[in-house]
Design a protein around this motif. Structure first.
Motif, PDB file in Angstrom:
ATOM      1  N   UNK A 100      40.443  -7.962 -17.182  1.00 38.47           N
ATOM      2  CA  UNK A 100      39.158  -8.146 -17.842  1.00 38.47           C
ATOM      3  C   UNK A 100      39.259  -8.161 -19.353  1.00 38.47           C
ATOM      4  N   UNK A 101      38.196  -8.582 -19.980  1.00 40.81           N
ATOM      5  CA  UNK A 101      38.119  -8.739 -21.429  1.00 40.81           C
ATOM      6  C   UNK A 101      37.977  -7.390 -22.136  1.00 40.81           C
ATOM      7  N   UNK A 102      38.311  -7.394 -23.437  1.00 43.26           N
ATOM      8  CA  UNK A 102      38.047  -6.227 -24.280  1.00 43.26           C
ATOM      9  C   UNK A 102      36.587  -6.145 -24.702  1.00 43.26           C
ATOM     10  N   UNK A 103      35.829  -7.192 -24.420  1.00 40.82           N
ATOM     11  CA  UNK A 103      34.411  -7.241 -24.785  1.00 40.82           C
ATOM     12  C   UNK A 103      33.579  -6.982 -23.522  1.00 40.82           C
ATOM     13  N   UNK A 104      32.828  -5.884 -23.457  1.00 43.98           N
ATOM     14  CA  UNK A 104      32.113  -5.542 -22.225  1.00 43.98           C
ATOM     15  C   UNK A 104      31.257  -6.675 -21.665  1.00 43.98           C
ATOM     16  N   UNK A 105      30.565  -7.409 -22.519  1.00 41.19           N
ATOM     17  CA  UNK A 105      29.673  -8.458 -22.028  1.00 41.19           C
ATOM     18  C   UNK A 105      30.420  -9.643 -21.444  1.00 41.19           C
ATOM     19  N   UNK A 106      31.733  -9.689 -21.662  1.00 37.31           N
ATOM     20  CA  UNK A 106      32.535 -10.779 -21.109  1.00 37.31           C
ATOM     21  C   UNK A 106      33.257 -10.393 -19.817  1.00 37.31           C
ATOM     22  N   UNK A 107      33.154  -9.134 -19.433  1.00 36.59           N
ATOM     23  CA  UNK A 107      33.783  -8.681 -18.186  1.00 36.59           C
ATOM     24  C   UNK A 107      32.958  -9.196 -17.014  1.00 36.59           C
ATOM     25  N   UNK A 108      33.621  -9.827 -16.058  1.00 31.32           N
ATOM     26  CA  UNK A 108      32.916 -10.419 -14.927  1.00 31.32           C
ATOM     27  C   UNK A 108      32.780  -9.429 -13.778  1.00 31.32           C
ATOM     28  N   UNK A 109      31.891  -9.758 -12.878  1.00 31.10           N
ATOM     29  CA  UNK A 109      31.736  -8.941 -11.675  1.00 31.10           C
ATOM     30  C   UNK A 109      33.024  -8.930 -10.867  1.00 31.10           C
ATOM     31  N   UNK A 110      33.723 -10.065 -10.858  1.00 36.38           N
ATOM     32  CA  UNK A 110      34.983 -10.131 -10.124  1.00 36.38           C
ATOM     33  C   UNK A 110      36.048  -9.245 -10.764  1.00 36.38           C
ATOM     34  N   UNK A 111      36.066  -9.171 -12.092  1.00 37.85           N
ATOM     35  CA  UNK A 111      36.966  -8.240 -12.769  1.00 37.85           C
ATOM     36  C   UNK A 111      36.705  -6.813 -12.279  1.00 37.85           C
ATOM     37  N   UNK A 112      35.448  -6.446 -12.239  1.00 33.72           N
ATOM     38  CA  UNK A 112      35.077  -5.096 -11.815  1.00 33.72           C
ATOM     39  C   UNK A 112      35.500  -4.846 -10.374  1.00 33.72           C
ATOM     40  N   UNK A 165      37.619  -1.368 -22.560  1.00 33.42           N
ATOM     41  CA  UNK A 165      38.085  -2.034 -21.347  1.00 33.42           C
ATOM     42  C   UNK A 165      37.163  -1.570 -20.225  1.00 33.42           C
ATOM     43  N   UNK A 166      36.030  -2.229 -20.119  1.00 33.32           N
ATOM     44  CA  UNK A 166      34.937  -1.749 -19.289  1.00 33.32           C
ATOM     45  C   UNK A 166      35.377  -1.453 -17.855  1.00 33.32           C
ATOM     46  N   UNK A 167      36.078  -2.382 -17.231  1.00 31.89           N
ATOM     47  CA  UNK A 167      36.453  -2.191 -15.832  1.00 31.89           C
ATOM     48  C   UNK A 167      37.423  -1.023 -15.676  1.00 31.89           C
ATOM     49  N   UNK A 168      38.481  -1.025 -16.480  1.00 30.24           N
ATOM     50  CA  UNK A 168      39.502   0.016 -16.356  1.00 30.24           C
ATOM     51  C   UNK A 168      38.951   1.388 -16.733  1.00 30.24           C
ATOM     52  N   UNK A 169      38.292   1.483 -17.882  1.00 34.76           N
ATOM     53  CA  UNK A 169      37.787   2.778 -18.347  1.00 34.76           C
ATOM     54  C   UNK A 169      36.804   3.377 -17.338  1.00 34.76           C
ATOM     55  N   UNK A 170      35.857   2.569 -16.877  1.00 34.86           N
ATOM     56  CA  UNK A 170      34.849   3.104 -15.958  1.00 34.86           C
ATOM     57  C   UNK A 170      35.459   3.453 -14.607  1.00 34.86           C
ATOM     58  N   UNK A 171      36.524   2.732 -14.212  1.00 39.26           N
ATOM     59  CA  UNK A 171      37.177   3.066 -12.940  1.00 39.26           C
ATOM     60  C   UNK A 171      37.836   4.435 -13.013  1.00 39.26           C
TER      61      UNK A 171
END
Length: 245
Positions: A100-112, A165-171
């Motif tokens: 996923x992107x370093x920009x939260x708004x660019x992180x996709x649902x599939x990345x998550x 790193x929205x996906x990684x950090x929140x995971x």
């Protein structure tokens, strides 16, 4: 917990997911060196068998097919451990991914979905499959390899220097919550369940840009995998001590 022996003098049995490289590989090597029968979780058979052979350890490192995103392989691994050993003393939930992107708004649902499938759902599936075996151990240890990047206290600090790193950090925040709940459920048993942060180690998950070695990162994992009876449970730790949630 004795590093070399448990009840009846048998060697402890440890399972490490994602153990063919990086921190997981070091943990497998070091637990075997301490006298444990170490089950090296792999996704690719050729690689798993090669790494196990490289680690040697007088046959104490055994490759086990286990992909945390495929419950059929988790179930098969649990059945095999049941048949071979009847018990599991240590589970290290080490497998993890980062996309996923370093920009939260660019992180996709599939990345998550991809990140959570490995870093969160995979831990739940693996832990649940192994709990009957862990419950038979004299003093089981579960180590969830997390990251201080999942700390809400640190992430929300005004001087937080980390890239988002929205996906990684929140995971990793979610993984820490799993630790709290599992530890609470088993608080009245000898089982101890903790999250640990190995620091930013040079591994494939960050394209080998980390400033610490896998050996350095593995130290805190090893410490909690071999935690004594007076050690904590339900906590979040790095080399320096507790990390704020």
């Amino acid at each position: 917990m004795s590093e070399a022996n448990t009840e009846a003098g048998r060697p402890p049995v440890a399972l490490i997911t994602g153990a063919t490289a990086g921190i997981g590989r070091v943990v497998a090597r070091e637990l075997a060196a301490r006298g444990m029968t170490t089950l090296l979780g792999y996704r690719n058979r050729e690689r798993g068998e090669r790494v196990a052979a490289e680690l040697g350890a007088d046959g104490r490192v055994i490759p086990v097919h286990l992909d945390v995103t495929r419950e059929s392989t988790i179930a098969a691994a649990a059945e095999w451990i049941e048949a071979e050993f009847g018990v599991l003393d240590v589970l290290v939930n080490n497998a993890g991914v980062n996309v996923g992107s370093n920009v939260p708004s660019e992180v996709t649902a599939e990345d998550m979905r991809q990140v959570y499938e490995t870093n969160v759902v995979g831990v739940v599936a693996t832990t649940h499959a192994m709990l009957p075996l862990l419950s038979r151990a004299e003093a089981a240890r579960v180590v969830n390899v997390s990251s201080q990047l999942g700390s809400l206290a640190l992430a929300s600090a005004p001087d937080n220097p980390w890239h988002s790193l929205l996906a990684y950090h929140s995971s990793k925040s979610a993984l820490n919550m799993l630790t709290v709940h599992y530890a609470r459920e088993f608080a009245d048993t000898p089982m101890k369940i903790n999250s640990v942060c190995p620091g930013r180690c040079a591994t494939a998950i960050n394209d080998f840009t980390g400033t610490r070695t896998p050996e350095q990162g593995a130290e805190v994992v090893l410490r909690f995998a071999t935690l004594g009876p007076d050690g904590p449970t339900g906590g979040f730790f790095n080399d320096e001590g507790r990390i704020g949630w």
